[in-house]
Design a protein around this motif. Sequence first.
Motif, PDB file in Angstrom:
ATOM      1  N   SER A  80     -11.019   9.201   4.479  1.00 49.29           N
ATOM      2  CA  SER A  80     -10.372   8.327   5.459  1.00 49.29           C
ATOM      3  C   SER A  80      -8.981   7.901   5.013  1.00 49.29           C
ATOM      4  N   TYR A  81      -8.069   7.805   5.997  1.00 52.66           N
ATOM      5  CA  TYR A  81      -6.704   7.336   5.749  1.00 52.66           C
ATOM      6  C   TYR A  81      -6.312   6.346   6.837  1.00 52.66           C
ATOM      7  N   TYR A  82      -5.627   5.272   6.439  1.00 52.73           N
ATOM      8  CA  TYR A  82      -5.095   4.330   7.411  1.00 52.73           C
ATOM      9  C   TYR A  82      -3.754   4.837   7.926  1.00 52.73           C
ATOM     10  N   LEU A  83      -3.462   4.554   9.185  1.00 53.20           N
ATOM     11  CA  LEU A  83      -2.160   4.856   9.772  1.00 53.20           C
ATOM     12  C   LEU A  83      -1.486   3.558  10.176  1.00 53.20           C
ATOM     13  N   SER A  84      -0.221   3.413   9.814  1.00 52.32           N
ATOM     14  CA  SER A  84       0.572   2.274  10.256  1.00 52.32           C
ATOM     15  C   SER A  84       1.783   2.800  11.007  1.00 52.32           C
ATOM     16  N   MET A  97       0.850  -1.193   0.000  1.00 51.43           N
ATOM     17  CA  MET A  97       0.000   0.000   0.000  1.00 51.43           C
ATOM     18  C   MET A  97       0.883   1.240   0.000  1.00 51.43           C
ATOM     19  N   HIS A  98       0.618   2.163  -0.893  1.00 52.78           N
ATOM     20  CA  HIS A  98       1.457   3.349  -1.071  1.00 52.78           C
ATOM     21  C   HIS A  98       1.426   4.253   0.158  1.00 52.78           C
ATOM     22  N   THR A  99       2.616   4.724   0.589  1.00 52.24           N
ATOM     23  CA  THR A  99       2.712   5.668   1.703  1.00 52.24           C
ATOM     24  C   THR A  99       2.549   7.081   1.185  1.00 52.24           C
ATOM     25  N   MET A 100       1.529   7.781   1.685  1.00 56.55           N
ATOM     26  CA  MET A 100       1.246   9.142   1.239  1.00 56.55           C
ATOM     27  C   MET A 100       1.964  10.195   2.067  1.00 56.55           C
ATOM     28  N   TRP A 101       2.261   9.863   3.321  1.00 54.03           N
ATOM     29  CA  TRP A 101       2.762  10.868   4.249  1.00 54.03           C
ATOM     30  C   TRP A 101       3.431  10.162   5.416  1.00 54.03           C
ATOM     31  N   LYS A 102       4.504  10.766   5.939  1.00 52.68           N
ATOM     32  CA  LYS A 102       5.174  10.256   7.131  1.00 52.68           C
ATOM     33  C   LYS A 102       5.251  11.373   8.155  1.00 52.68           C
ATOM     34  N   GLY A 103       5.046  11.042   9.406  1.00 52.25           N
ATOM     35  CA  GLY A 103       5.114  12.055  10.452  1.00 52.25           C
ATOM     36  C   GLY A 103       4.912  11.432  11.804  1.00 52.25           C
ATOM     37  N   THR A 104       4.501  12.234  12.764  1.00 52.46           N
ATOM     38  CA  THR A 104       4.255  11.736  14.110  1.00 52.46           C
ATOM     39  C   THR A 104       2.909  12.225  14.619  1.00 52.46           C
ATOM     40  N   ILE A 105       2.296  11.387  15.419  1.00 56.41           N
ATOM     41  CA  ILE A 105       1.078  11.764  16.126  1.00 56.41           C
ATOM     42  C   ILE A 105       1.436  11.859  17.604  1.00 56.41           C
ATOM     43  N   SER A 106       1.044  12.934  18.229  1.00 50.96           N
ATOM     44  CA  SER A 106       1.388  13.112  19.638  1.00 50.96           C
ATOM     45  C   SER A 106       0.145  13.409  20.455  1.00 50.96           C
ATOM     46  N   PHE A 107       0.129  12.845  21.667  1.00 50.63           N
ATOM     47  CA  PHE A 107      -0.877  13.225  22.662  1.00 50.63           C
ATOM     48  C   PHE A 107      -0.166  13.208  24.017  1.00 50.63           C
ATOM     49  N   GLY A 108      -0.198  14.374  24.675  1.00 51.84           N
ATOM     50  CA  GLY A 108       0.608  14.525  25.884  1.00 51.84           C
ATOM     51  C   GLY A 108       2.072  14.455  25.519  1.00 51.84           C
ATOM     52  N   LEU A 109       2.815  13.591  26.187  1.00 55.77           N
ATOM     53  CA  LEU A 109       4.241  13.423  25.912  1.00 55.77           C
ATOM     54  C   LEU A 109       4.521  12.205  25.034  1.00 55.77           C
ATOM     55  N   VAL A 110       3.473  11.568  24.565  1.00 61.92           N
ATOM     56  CA  VAL A 110       3.625  10.371  23.727  1.00 61.92           C
ATOM     57  C   VAL A 110       3.730  10.790  22.261  1.00 61.92           C
ATOM     58  N   ASN A 111       4.780  10.332  21.573  1.00 63.82           N
ATOM     59  CA  ASN A 111       4.965  10.599  20.143  1.00 63.82           C
ATOM     60  C   ASN A 111       5.010   9.276  19.387  1.00 63.82           C
TER      61      ASN A 111
END
Length: 277
Positions: free
Chosen positions: A110-114, A1-15
């Motif tokens: 909608s987008y899936y996150l892995s 499956m093609h990767t459209m975007w790379k980054g980080t999701i954060s909530f509080g101090l969790v990345n």
Amino acid sequence: MHTMWKGTISFGLVNIPVKMHAATENKDISLRQLHKECQTPINYEKTCPVCKRSVKNDEIVKAYEYVKNKFVLLEEDDLKEIQREQQDKAVEIIDFVKLDEIDPIYFDKSYYLSPNEGGIKAYGLLRQALHETGKIGVAKMMIRSKERLAVIRVYKNTIVVETIHYPDEVRQVTDVPNVPEDVETVKKELDTAKLLIDQLTTTFDPGKYQDAYRHALIHLIEEKKAKKDVTTTTKEPTPDHVVDLMDVLQASLEKARKEKTKPHQPKRKTVKKQTAE
């Protein structure tokens, strides 16, 4: 499956380092437009109505029309700088809410996150926490040079990003014409309508719903192919060196004929001098 975007999701101090993949695909059948006379695909060119000619991409600039025929020119470097400033930010979950608090009219795509490298444990933590609390995260993120509002939720065993519209992108229902405020309803008719709804109520099974038009169109296309009811595009004429050579030969022939019809002239003196030497 093609990767459209790379980054980080954060909530509080969790990345959580993640990759994003499109969760849906467009299954519409694209139809081309042909010139009826020669069966050639129609081209659409970018043209300038003032200069009366086609324009190349490097001749085009972006602008915002703030009133009719009045524009603010936007430099590509300025747009890229704004884009970089936003892309450098992580996708930060701002709030946690219940899914049923958001009306479906807000939902867009909608987008899936892995999980990306090193993100498996944190990915599993967020997935489990969302699942057990029954909450979804509300976040902001950059997609294709546009800041989007999004919700982060669990679909089966995968974290999903669902882009949603900003409130000012959803038109007011008060602007819809001819919507009645109150309508007097006959109780017997209402009871009958509710009974019909009860009879048609079932468990949602997405597999039972299909695009009937698309399937019929595919069947029609395959049927015509089987019957050889097809056409071949006429090749667009291209410049040929043979044609150019014939033009040159024809011009040379005309010139030779004109030279032949001219009266004979004696040789120049310079030629006699060369002979004497």
